[in-house]
Design an enzyme around this catalytic site. Sequence first.
Site: not given
Length: 260
Positions: A36, A58, A173
Site C-alpha cells: 500500500d 489508494k 482518516m
Amino acid sequence: MNTGKVYLVGAGPGDPDLITVKGANAIKAADVIVYDRLVNKKLLDYAKPLVKLVYCGKLPDRHIIPQEEINKILVSHALQGKTVVRLKGGDPSIFGRVGEEAEFCVENGISFEIVPGITSGIAASTYAGIPLTHRDFSSSCAFITGHKRTDEVRKDIQWDKLATSIDTLVFYMGVGNIGMIQEQLTKHGRSPNTPVALVRWGTTEEQETLVGTLQDIVRKVEEAQFRSPAIIVVGEVVKLRDKLAWFQEKGASMVKLAHA
Ligand SMILES: C[S@@+](CC[C@H](N)C(=O)[O-])C[C@H]1O[C@@H](n2cnc3c(N)ncnc32)[C@H](O)[C@@H]1O
C-alpha cells in the site's frame, strides 16, 4: 502443484524499524508482495531480488486497484504455489480491510496468516509524546474512523455515547472531516476546552504535530493547511506532550536550523 500461502502483514506506522520480526521474515520469504501507499518502501529491501512487487496504494480520492481486484491478485498468486505477502500500513486489522482479504482466502481454500503491526493511532501519538492512557488522565481509549463516506454524518457512529464516555478518542482518516468531528463531540457534551492533537506522517522524518482544543482546532488546521495522513487525538492526555515530546519533528528541526 501445491498451493501457496498468503501472509497479511502489518508494516507498522512508517518508521521501518517498527515492523515486527515476524513481518520482516514474511517479506524475506515472499515471492510476491502486494503493498500500500503508506508502507515505508525501505521495508521492500528485505525482499528477495526476484520478488514480484505489486503496488496497490489508494489515494484519498480514488482507489488505484479496487479491493475485489486486490483479493483476486492475492488468491491467484497463491493458487500458483507462491508465497504472497500483503503488506499494509500500521496494523492490518485497524481500518485495513484485512477481514475482507482473509475471507476471500477462506472462500478460495487458501491458507493465510495475519501478522499484526503497530497501528498509527498508537505509534504516531507515542512519537508525539502523547500516551493514550495515563493513570491520572485516561483509563479508556477508542479508535474511530473519521472518514466521510458521503456528505452525511456517519450514522453508525453513536456520537452521543462516544463524546463523553471514553477518555481518549483517536480518529483515523479524519483530517478532511475535522469540522464534523468537532461539531459532533461538542454538540454531545464534550467540553470545547478538551485538548486535541493532529499528528501527521507519525514516526517518520516528516512527522508534524498540531495542538489545539476542540474550540480552535478547525481554524488551526485550516491556517496550517494541515493535511492527511494524520491521526487526531482528543483528550486530556494531549497535555502531556508539553513534557513528553521526545521525537525530533520536522517543524522543530527547521526552527533549530534557522537559529543555528
Ligand atoms: C486506511 S487507514 C489505515 C490505518 C492502518 N491500518 C493503521 O493501523 O495505522 C489510513 C489512515 O491511518 C492514519 N495513518 C496511517 N499512517 C499514519 C502515520 N504515519 N501518521 C499519522 N497517521 C497515519 C491516517 O489517519 C490515515 O488516513
